[in-house]
Design a protein around this motif. Structure first.
Motif, PDB file in Angstrom:
ATOM      1  N   TRP A 161      57.137  -4.307  13.233  1.00 41.20           N
ATOM      2  CA  TRP A 161      57.509  -5.174  14.354  1.00 41.20           C
ATOM      3  C   TRP A 161      57.655  -4.422  15.670  1.00 41.20           C
ATOM      4  O   TRP A 161      58.354  -4.855  16.583  1.00 41.20           O
ATOM      5  CB  TRP A 161      58.804  -5.935  14.033  1.00 41.20           C
ATOM      6  CG  TRP A 161      58.708  -6.694  12.752  1.00 41.20           C
ATOM      7  CD1 TRP A 161      59.102  -6.253  11.514  1.00 41.20           C
ATOM      8  CD2 TRP A 161      58.121  -7.989  12.539  1.00 41.20           C
ATOM      9  NE1 TRP A 161      58.811  -7.198  10.549  1.00 41.20           N
ATOM     10  CE2 TRP A 161      58.223  -8.272  11.142  1.00 41.20           C
ATOM     11  CE3 TRP A 161      57.558  -8.934  13.389  1.00 41.20           C
ATOM     12  CZ2 TRP A 161      57.764  -9.464  10.589  1.00 41.20           C
ATOM     13  CZ3 TRP A 161      57.107 -10.134  12.836  1.00 41.20           C
ATOM     14  CH2 TRP A 161      57.205 -10.380  11.456  1.00 41.20           C
TER      15      TRP A 161
ATOM     16  N   SER B 214      52.294  -7.757  12.016  1.00 44.60           N
ATOM     17  CA  SER B 214      53.488  -7.265  12.703  1.00 44.60           C
ATOM     18  C   SER B 214      54.396  -6.518  11.729  1.00 44.60           C
ATOM     19  O   SER B 214      55.005  -5.504  12.085  1.00 44.60           O
ATOM     20  CB  SER B 214      54.241  -8.434  13.335  1.00 44.60           C
ATOM     21  OG  SER B 214      53.463  -9.064  14.332  1.00 44.60           O
ATOM     22  N   GLU B 215      54.468  -7.013  10.511  1.00 47.49           N
ATOM     23  CA  GLU B 215      55.261  -6.332   9.484  1.00 47.49           C
ATOM     24  C   GLU B 215      54.701  -4.937   9.216  1.00 47.49           C
ATOM     25  O   GLU B 215      55.452  -3.966   9.052  1.00 47.49           O
ATOM     26  CB  GLU B 215      55.265  -7.162   8.209  1.00 47.49           C
ATOM     27  CG  GLU B 215      56.106  -6.576   7.076  1.00 47.49           C
ATOM     28  CD  GLU B 215      56.050  -7.417   5.816  1.00 47.49           C
ATOM     29  OE1 GLU B 215      56.467  -6.896   4.757  1.00 47.49           O
ATOM     30  OE2 GLU B 215      55.575  -8.574   5.865  1.00 47.49           O
TER      31      GLU B 215
ATOM     32  N   THR C 138      53.795  -4.963  18.990  1.00 45.90           N
ATOM     33  CA  THR C 138      52.808  -5.779  18.281  1.00 45.90           C
ATOM     34  C   THR C 138      51.875  -6.565  19.204  1.00 45.90           C
ATOM     35  O   THR C 138      50.823  -7.025  18.763  1.00 45.90           O
ATOM     36  CB  THR C 138      53.516  -6.783  17.347  1.00 45.90           C
ATOM     37  OG1 THR C 138      54.342  -7.656  18.131  1.00 45.90           O
ATOM     38  CG2 THR C 138      54.378  -6.042  16.327  1.00 45.90           C
TER      39      THR C 138
ATOM     40  N   SER D  56      51.840 -12.471  11.254  1.00 52.58           N
ATOM     41  CA  SER D  56      53.177 -11.986  10.895  1.00 52.58           C
ATOM     42  C   SER D  56      53.072 -10.787   9.967  1.00 52.58           C
ATOM     43  O   SER D  56      53.828  -9.815  10.098  1.00 52.58           O
ATOM     44  CB  SER D  56      53.982 -13.099  10.221  1.00 52.58           C
ATOM     45  OG  SER D  56      54.251 -14.154  11.123  1.00 52.58           O
TER      46      SER D  56
ATOM     47  N   GLY E 164      46.814  -4.957   9.480  1.00 57.32           N
ATOM     48  CA  GLY E 164      47.719  -4.090  10.217  1.00 57.32           C
ATOM     49  C   GLY E 164      47.526  -2.628   9.870  1.00 57.32           C
ATOM     50  O   GLY E 164      47.560  -1.754  10.746  1.00 57.32           O
TER      51      GLY E 164
ATOM     52  N   ARG F 140      48.095  -8.083  18.418  1.00 58.54           N
ATOM     53  CA  ARG F 140      47.853  -9.516  18.318  1.00 58.54           C
ATOM     54  C   ARG F 140      46.753  -9.955  19.277  1.00 58.54           C
ATOM     55  O   ARG F 140      45.904 -10.791  18.937  1.00 58.54           O
ATOM     56  CB  ARG F 140      49.154 -10.285  18.582  1.00 58.54           C
ATOM     57  CG  ARG F 140      50.213 -10.063  17.519  1.00 58.54           C
ATOM     58  CD  ARG F 140      51.552 -10.651  17.951  1.00 58.54           C
ATOM     59  NE  ARG F 140      51.536 -12.098  17.939  1.00 58.54           N
ATOM     60  CZ  ARG F 140      51.910 -12.851  16.906  1.00 58.54           C
ATOM     61  NH1 ARG F 140      52.309 -12.280  15.780  1.00 58.54           N
ATOM     62  NH2 ARG F 140      51.887 -14.164  16.972  1.00 58.54           N
TER      63      ARG F 140
END
Length: 268
Positions: free
Chosen positions: A91, A86-87, A94, A83, A34, A98
């Motif tokens: 959030w 996304s963190e 996202t 996840s 991320g 993805r």
């Protein structure tokens, strides 16, 4: 990223270990991915990949992961990486990330298999064609392992895994030739999905709808929502984005649509 067709299956080391260890490693990997995506919209390759010895078992579905203190290959925990990504984005917005992550790692054997068998949304005809085609590119490599998916006591071959996870796709998009191999049926299904018109998708949906209806419970207007004329009328009036969501004819998507229609009828 294209690794070609390696002679043996390799998977990221962050997917191997006890459940708690893999949970920690996948979250860390997700944050790493991320953070790089935020910088330049790209993803780093895994820091380390390991050979999965021929015949070794890979856990492909969380529901069969009971021995969590035992070190194992936990493919389904790619979802924890996502996840973690996304963190890293707090959030926010996202979905593009993805989608980009899937497109990038679908070019690896383990990524191709994860996205085909986990059925991450979206499950449109176009997206499922890409997922099945990716698995088919790495077919020989993926055949070297065995997989746990629907039963903790039954290690499946690749053919058995793809049947357990994607039989709906073969039934909806390759309804004839059941005597053909799983690989051949998946190739046919993927080709039909890739070229599908809206009418092609509606016909595939009709072929899969009986299975969705068999799973539907407590429908208050079953006779109405089960009628092909009603289904066609509702499908043809969906806007392009809403139709794309069900265009793959995935059973779970059709089941959701049946409940939506049933609820709408109850409001009138």
């Amino acid at each position: 990223m294209s690794l070609g067709q390696p002679s043996s299956l390799r998977m990221p080391s962050f997917l191997h270990g006890t459940y708690s260890a893999v949970h920690q490693k996948t979250r860390k990997e997700g944050l790493r991915c991320g953070e790089q995506y935020l910088k330049n919209s790209s993803f780093p390759a895994p820091l380390e990949t390991l050979v999965v010895p021929p015949g070794e078992v890979v856990i492909a579905h969380e529901v069969v992961d009971f021995a969590r203190e035992r070190p194992a290959w936990r493919l389904y925990m790619v979802s924890h990486v996502m996840s973690g990504m996304s963190e890293a984005l707090d959030w926010q917005n996202t979905f593009p990330m993805r989608d980009a992550y899937e497109a990038f790692f679908r070019e690896t054997p383990w990524g191709a298999l994860y996205f085909a068998t986990s059925l991450e949304a979206p499950r449109s005809a176009e997206r499922m064609a890409l997922r099945l085609q990716a698995v088919l590119r790495f077919w020989e490599t993926l055949q070297s392992a065995r997989y746990l998916f629907s039963s903790p006591n039954a290690a499946l071959t690749l053919e058995e895994l793809m049947t357990a996870a994607c039989d709906w796709a073969m039934d909806a998009w390759c309804p004839v030739g059941e005597e053909a191999s799983v690989r051949a049926r998946l190739e046919t299904a993927a080709g039909h999905m890739a070229r599908a018109t809206r009418e092609d998708s509606i016909e595939a949906i009709f072929r899969e709808m009986p299975r969705a209806l068999a799973h539907a419970r407590n429908l208050k207007h079953r006779d109405v929502v089960a009628h092909p004329t009603f289904q066609r009328q509702r499908l043809t009036t969906l806007d392009p984005l809403a139709f794309e969501r069900v265009s793959g004819a995935c059973t779970s998507d059709l089941l959701e649509k049946l409940y939506d229609w049933d609820h709408e009828l109850g409001m009138h």
